[in-house]
Design a protein around this motif. Structure first.
Motif, PDB file in Angstrom:
ATOM      1  N   ASN A   3      63.452  10.606  31.706  1.00  0.00           N
ATOM      2  CA  ASN A   3      63.953  10.568  33.335  1.00  0.00           C
ATOM      3  C   ASN A   3      63.487  11.387  34.232  1.00  0.00           C
ATOM      4  OD1 ASN A   3      66.132  10.797  35.057  1.00  0.00           O
ATOM      5  ND2 ASN A   3      67.687  10.727  33.981  1.00  0.00           N
ATOM      6  N   LYS A  38      69.443  11.525  29.932  1.00  0.00           N
ATOM      7  CA  LYS A  38      70.541  11.681  30.949  1.00  0.00           C
ATOM      8  C   LYS A  38      70.739  13.039  31.538  1.00  0.00           C
ATOM      9  CE  LYS A  38      72.629   7.299  29.705  1.00  0.00           C
ATOM     10  NZ  LYS A  38      74.012   6.742  29.397  1.00  0.00           N
ATOM     11  N   LEU A  39      71.156  13.053  32.605  1.00  0.00           N
ATOM     12  CA  LEU A  39      71.511  14.466  33.271  1.00  0.00           C
ATOM     13  C   LEU A  39      73.078  14.243  33.051  1.00  0.00           C
ATOM     14  CD1 LEU A  39      70.046  16.964  34.106  1.00  0.00           C
ATOM     15  CD2 LEU A  39      70.341  16.367  36.323  1.00  0.00           C
ATOM     16  N   LYS A  40      73.785  15.061  32.350  1.00  0.00           N
ATOM     17  CA  LYS A  40      75.338  15.174  32.395  1.00  0.00           C
ATOM     18  C   LYS A  40      75.715  16.605  32.469  1.00  0.00           C
ATOM     19  CE  LYS A  40      75.452  11.051  28.965  1.00  0.00           C
ATOM     20  NZ  LYS A  40      76.250  10.905  27.885  1.00  0.00           N
ATOM     21  N   TRP A  41      76.728  16.795  33.514  1.00  0.00           N
ATOM     22  CA  TRP A  41      77.391  18.035  33.443  1.00  0.00           C
ATOM     23  C   TRP A  41      76.219  18.897  33.975  1.00  0.00           C
ATOM     24  CZ3 TRP A  41      78.406  15.752  28.711  1.00  0.00           C
ATOM     25  CH2 TRP A  41      79.670  14.943  28.667  1.00  0.00           C
ATOM     26  N   HIS A  45      70.602  15.466  28.650  1.00  0.00           N
ATOM     27  CA  HIS A  45      71.370  15.060  27.210  1.00  0.00           C
ATOM     28  C   HIS A  45      70.413  14.101  26.874  1.00  0.00           C
ATOM     29  CE1 HIS A  45      74.910  17.214  28.601  1.00  0.00           C
ATOM     30  NE2 HIS A  45      75.448  16.811  27.287  1.00  0.00           N
ATOM     31  N   ASP A  47      70.886  10.533  24.679  1.00  0.00           N
ATOM     32  CA  ASP A  47      71.714   9.499  24.353  1.00  0.00           C
ATOM     33  C   ASP A  47      71.110   8.641  23.271  1.00  0.00           C
ATOM     34  OD1 ASP A  47      73.622  10.902  25.938  1.00  0.00           O
ATOM     35  OD2 ASP A  47      74.171   9.278  26.848  1.00  0.00           O
ATOM     36  N   VAL A  51      76.150  10.306  22.776  1.00  0.00           N
ATOM     37  CA  VAL A  51      75.619  11.815  22.829  1.00  0.00           C
ATOM     38  C   VAL A  51      74.917  11.908  21.646  1.00  0.00           C
ATOM     39  CG1 VAL A  51      75.740  14.126  23.461  1.00  0.00           C
ATOM     40  CG2 VAL A  51      77.020  12.469  24.904  1.00  0.00           C
ATOM     41  N   SER A  54      71.639  17.769  23.406  1.00  0.00           N
ATOM     42  CA  SER A  54      71.386  18.467  24.749  1.00  0.00           C
ATOM     43  C   SER A  54      70.578  19.722  24.485  1.00  0.00           C
ATOM     44  CB  SER A  54      72.559  18.545  25.269  1.00  0.00           C
ATOM     45  OG  SER A  54      73.493  19.544  25.033  1.00  0.00           O
TER      46      SER A  54
END
Length: 65
Positions: A3, A38-41, A45, A47, A51, A54
Motif C-alpha cells: 500500500n 492498511k493504514l488504521k488509526w 497494520h 491484515d 488484523v 502492526s
C-alpha cells in the motif's frame, strides 16, 4: 499486497525508524505473503483474515505488535 500509504508513513518517520520499519515490513511479507497492508488509526497494520500485526514509529522508538 503493498500500500502506497505505508510507503508515505515510513517516508515521514524519523531517520532512525525508516530501516527498522522497512525491515519489519519485509519480514511480515516473507512470513505471510498474503498479508494486506492498511493504514488504521494512523499507523500501518497488516491484515490476514483479520488484523495480523502492526507497527508504528514514534519520536524515539518503534513498536511492533
Amino acid at each position: 499486497m503493498k500500500n502506497n500509504k505505508i510507503d508515505e508513513y515510513i517516508g515521514a518517520s524519523s531517520d532512525f525508524a525508516k530501516p527498522i520499519l522497512n525491515h519489519l515490513r519485509a519480514l511480515v511479507h516473507q512470513a505471510c505473503p498474503e498479508a494486506e497492508e492498511k493504514l488504521k488509526w494512523g499507523f500501518p497494520h497488516f491484515d490476514y483474515k483479520g488484523v495480523y500485526t502492526s507497527m508504528a514509529a514514534f519520536k524515539a522508538h518503534c513498536a511492533f505488535s
